[in-house]
Design a protein around this motif. Structure first.
Motif, PDB file in Angstrom:
ATOM      1  N   GLN A   1       0.838  -1.202   0.000  1.00  0.00           N
ATOM      2  CA  GLN A   1       0.000   0.000   0.000  1.00  0.00           C
ATOM      3  C   GLN A   1       0.874   1.253   0.000  1.00  0.00           C
ATOM      4  O   GLN A   1       0.611   2.202  -0.742  1.00  0.00           O
ATOM      5  N   GLY A   2       1.900   1.253   0.829  1.00  0.00           N
ATOM      6  CA  GLY A   2       2.824   2.387   0.843  1.00  0.00           C
ATOM      7  C   GLY A   2       3.511   2.553  -0.495  1.00  0.00           C
ATOM      8  O   GLY A   2       3.706   3.677  -0.973  1.00  0.00           O
ATOM      9  N   ASN A   3       3.869   1.431  -1.120  1.00  0.00           N
ATOM     10  CA  ASN A   3       4.506   1.489  -2.436  1.00  0.00           C
ATOM     11  C   ASN A   3       3.553   2.069  -3.472  1.00  0.00           C
ATOM     12  O   ASN A   3       3.955   2.876  -4.324  1.00  0.00           O
ATOM     13  N   ALA A   4       2.277   1.686  -3.395  1.00  0.00           N
ATOM     14  CA  ALA A   4       1.287   2.218  -4.336  1.00  0.00           C
ATOM     15  C   ALA A   4       1.172   3.732  -4.208  1.00  0.00           C
ATOM     16  O   ALA A   4       1.046   4.446  -5.208  1.00  0.00           O
ATOM     17  N   THR A   5       1.238   4.224  -2.977  1.00  0.00           N
ATOM     18  CA  THR A   5       1.166   5.675  -2.755  1.00  0.00           C
ATOM     19  C   THR A   5       2.411   6.366  -3.293  1.00  0.00           C
ATOM     20  O   THR A   5       2.321   7.344  -4.046  1.00  0.00           O
ATOM     21  N   ARG A   6       3.583   5.861  -2.907  1.00  0.00           N
ATOM     22  CA  ARG A   6       4.837   6.506  -3.303  1.00  0.00           C
ATOM     23  C   ARG A   6       5.038   6.474  -4.821  1.00  0.00           C
ATOM     24  O   ARG A   6       5.285   7.506  -5.451  1.00  0.00           O
ATOM     25  N   VAL A   7       4.934   5.290  -5.392  1.00  0.00           N
ATOM     26  CA  VAL A   7       5.176   5.154  -6.833  1.00  0.00           C
ATOM     27  C   VAL A   7       4.048   5.808  -7.629  1.00  0.00           C
ATOM     28  O   VAL A   7       4.292   6.446  -8.651  1.00  0.00           O
ATOM     29  N   GLY A   8       2.823   5.659  -7.134  1.00  0.00           N
ATOM     30  CA  GLY A   8       1.700   6.291  -7.820  1.00  0.00           C
ATOM     31  C   GLY A   8       1.822   7.798  -7.865  1.00  0.00           C
ATOM     32  O   GLY A   8       1.567   8.424  -8.904  1.00  0.00           O
ATOM     33  N   ASP A   9       2.206   8.398  -6.745  1.00  0.00           N
ATOM     34  CA  ASP A   9       2.391   9.859  -6.711  1.00  0.00           C
ATOM     35  C   ASP A   9       3.507  10.293  -7.665  1.00  0.00           C
ATOM     36  O   ASP A   9       3.379  11.299  -8.373  1.00  0.00           O
ATOM     37  N   TYR A  10       4.596   9.525  -7.664  1.00  0.00           N
ATOM     38  CA  TYR A  10       5.729   9.837  -8.542  1.00  0.00           C
ATOM     39  C   TYR A  10       5.332   9.708 -10.012  1.00  0.00           C
ATOM     40  O   TYR A  10       5.629  10.594 -10.830  1.00  0.00           O
ATOM     41  N   LEU A  11       4.625   8.644 -10.332  1.00  0.00           N
ATOM     42  CA  LEU A  11       4.191   8.424 -11.706  1.00  0.00           C
ATOM     43  C   LEU A  11       3.221   9.510 -12.162  1.00  0.00           C
ATOM     44  O   LEU A  11       3.324  10.024 -13.284  1.00  0.00           O
ATOM     45  N   THR A  12       2.302   9.889 -11.287  1.00  0.00           N
ATOM     46  CA  THR A  12       1.353  10.957 -11.619  1.00  0.00           C
ATOM     47  C   THR A  12       2.083  12.272 -11.863  1.00  0.00           C
ATOM     48  O   THR A  12       1.744  13.036 -12.778  1.00  0.00           O
ATOM     49  N   GLU A  13       3.098  12.550 -11.052  1.00  0.00           N
ATOM     50  CA  GLU A  13       3.911  13.761 -11.232  1.00  0.00           C
ATOM     51  C   GLU A  13       4.604  13.750 -12.595  1.00  0.00           C
ATOM     52  O   GLU A  13       4.588  14.758 -13.323  1.00  0.00           O
TER      53      GLU A  13
END
Length: 499
Positions: A333-345
């Protein structure tokens, strides 16, 4: 690699023995996958592909802990669920602990379609009502009962909408009826549901359920506006119906901050029934319906026993437990947040650079890239999207396109997806978009904001030639193009553009 047949023979046998309506990804040039590990898939030649679309292999392809759990239980026992076994009840206990307290009764099945079909039975038995409200472009499964409530399917075939089915507008604030500039899009879309209920009651009909994916996937990666589900639930409950949240594609921590996607709408919203599937077994067929004690008791009172031979069997439950452990132990879940935020950026930077990108939307590792020909009109770039997913495949990145116009690039990879993977994917996409925009005469200057008209036009002769080549007009029914499924005659873009 160990193969029974050459790729050519495999394709010939598939055409001979597998139903013609069972399509493959990238039909014009299908990939033969022989093994996979984590977020990577490998073809018969050993070529590695970055998997950006496989939300089934939730914790990663062939995760060793999942394989170990399956093997260990298979060597010991697998039987049907009428026998007592600790795995089923332990899994039910663990699964229920991830949900609000009132959602505590489980019914195990083998697929999301089975789960949604059972959810309809529960809803209809609860108060004896029959009608169902669904969202436009929704897809809830392949059973007859679900095709009936899936406009994504029945609007593209010969079926007509049944009298007991009511279709509400998709709460899409980018392309829908009420957009981001509306003062209260959540209220406006919820009022559409309220009108449907009133019209149904005026016709002597009664609402059994409102069903929706917590985030619409096949409909184009749609995130409902805040407050929408609360208001809909209020209207549906007042009508004597129940709210069914379909988490088959978007559950089990994909949104990052929450284990279930419906939870991002706030603690004051709790569905009456939740369905789940795909990621639950990391590729092993298992699914579930979770509901309240009150609804479960009403279902039991019908006198009809519910029995599912393999639903919740010892092996499936062992695999499900392993998946839950991995999500927690590897902080996915933490990975989804971190990587998802980075990918969205990264993608938002591409949006500022490329005129074809109209919208970036998503949460965690569930992201959509809405491609347009015209920012002002938001004209779907259907043919460009199909071309791009083929070109990404050539660069060993697997993407798909969906939505009602098949112009939304879907990103929903295994949850072990890394920032390096995100950067690699976006770099490849950047290169392809640059070539595509240059080839079709797109303006190359940065798009400062959506308020600045910025059009990507395809020459009229090219459009006419594409139609003559068998590529569908975006204004027509695009049902033959889904997830990279194209006609054998590839679009003109594939012939003209080389990356």
């Amino acid at each position: 690699m160990c193969e029974l047949y050459s790729k050519r023979d495999t394709l010939a046998l598939r055409r001979k023995h597998i139903g013609p309506s069972c399509k493959v990804f990238f039909a014009a040039d299908p990939i033969k996958i022989v093994r996979a590990q984590q977020q990577y898939m490998f073809d018969e030649r050993g070529e590695q592909y970055l998997d950006c679309i496989n939300n089934v292999a939730h914790v990663g392809h062939c995760h060793p802990e999942v394989v170990k759990a399956a093997l260990k239980q298979m060597e010991l026992l697998n039987t049907n669920s009428r026998f007592l076994h600790d795995n089923m009840v332990e899994y039910a206990r663990r699964l229920s602990a991830t949900l609000p307290d009132r959602l505590s009764v489980c019914y195990f099945t083998n697929s999301g379609s089975e789960a949604n079909d059972l959810a309809l039975r529960l809803a209809r038995q609860f108060r004896g009502h029959q009608d169902v409200i669904t969202l436009d472009h929704a897809y809830h499964g392949h059973l007859s009962s679900l095709i009936e409530i899936s406009p994504y399917k029945f609007q593209k075939g010969k079926d007509v909408k049944k009298e007991f089915v009511h279709v509400a507008p998709t709460p899409d604030t980018y392309r829908g009826k009420y957009r981001e500039d509306h003062a209260d899009p959540a209220g406006a879309y919820a009022d559409e549901v309220k009108k449907i209920i009133e019209e149904a009651h005026n016709s002597g009909r009664k609402i059994a359920a409102f069903i929706a994916e917590s985030m619409q996937s096949c409909g184009g990666q749609i995130i409902p506006p805040a407050g929408y589900f609360q208001k809909v639930a209020e209207y549906v409950h007042r009508a004597g119906g129940v709210f069914v949240a379909d988490e088959v594609q978007v559950g089990f921590g994909r949104v990052g901050k929450h284990f279930w996607s419906f939870q991002m709408h706030g603690e004051d919203f709790v569905p009456d029934i939740v369905t789940m599937g795909k990621p639950m077994g990391n590729g092993h067929p298992m699914a579930c319906v979770v509901t309240t004690r009150e609804i479960a008791e009403a279902f039991s009172s019908s006198g009809m026993e519910y029995f599912n031979t393999y639903g919740g069997n010892p092996v499936s439950s062992a695999i499900g437990l392993a998946v839950l452990n991995i999500i927690e132990n590897e902080d996915l879940q933490g990975n989804a947040t971190r990587v998802g935020d980075y990918l969205t950026e990264l993608l938002n930077k591409q949006k500022a650079k490329h005129t074809l990108i109209g919208d970036i939307r998503g949460i965690g590792l569930f992201i959509g890239i809405d491609l347009v020909k015209d920012h002002q009109k938001r004209t779907p770039a259907t043919d460009e999207a199909q071309h791009i997913i083929y070109k990404m495949k050539e660069k060993r990145v697997l993407l798909s396109a969906d939505g009602p116009h098949r112009n939304v690039l879907k990103i929903k990879p295994p949850m072990c997806f890394t920032e390096e993977d995100a950067k690699f994917m976006v770099d490849q996409l950047d290169e392809i978009l640059t070539v595509v925009e240059e080839a079709i005469g797109a303006k190359s200057e940065s798009v400062a904001s959506d308020n600045t008209p910025c059009r990507t036009k395809m020459p009229s002769e090219a459009h006419a030639e594409m139609l003559s080549e068998g590529t569908s007009d975006p204004r027509e029914n695009p049902s033959r193009k889904r997830n990279g499924l194209c006609t054998d005659k590839h679009s003109l873009l594939s012939k003209r553009l080389k990356t």
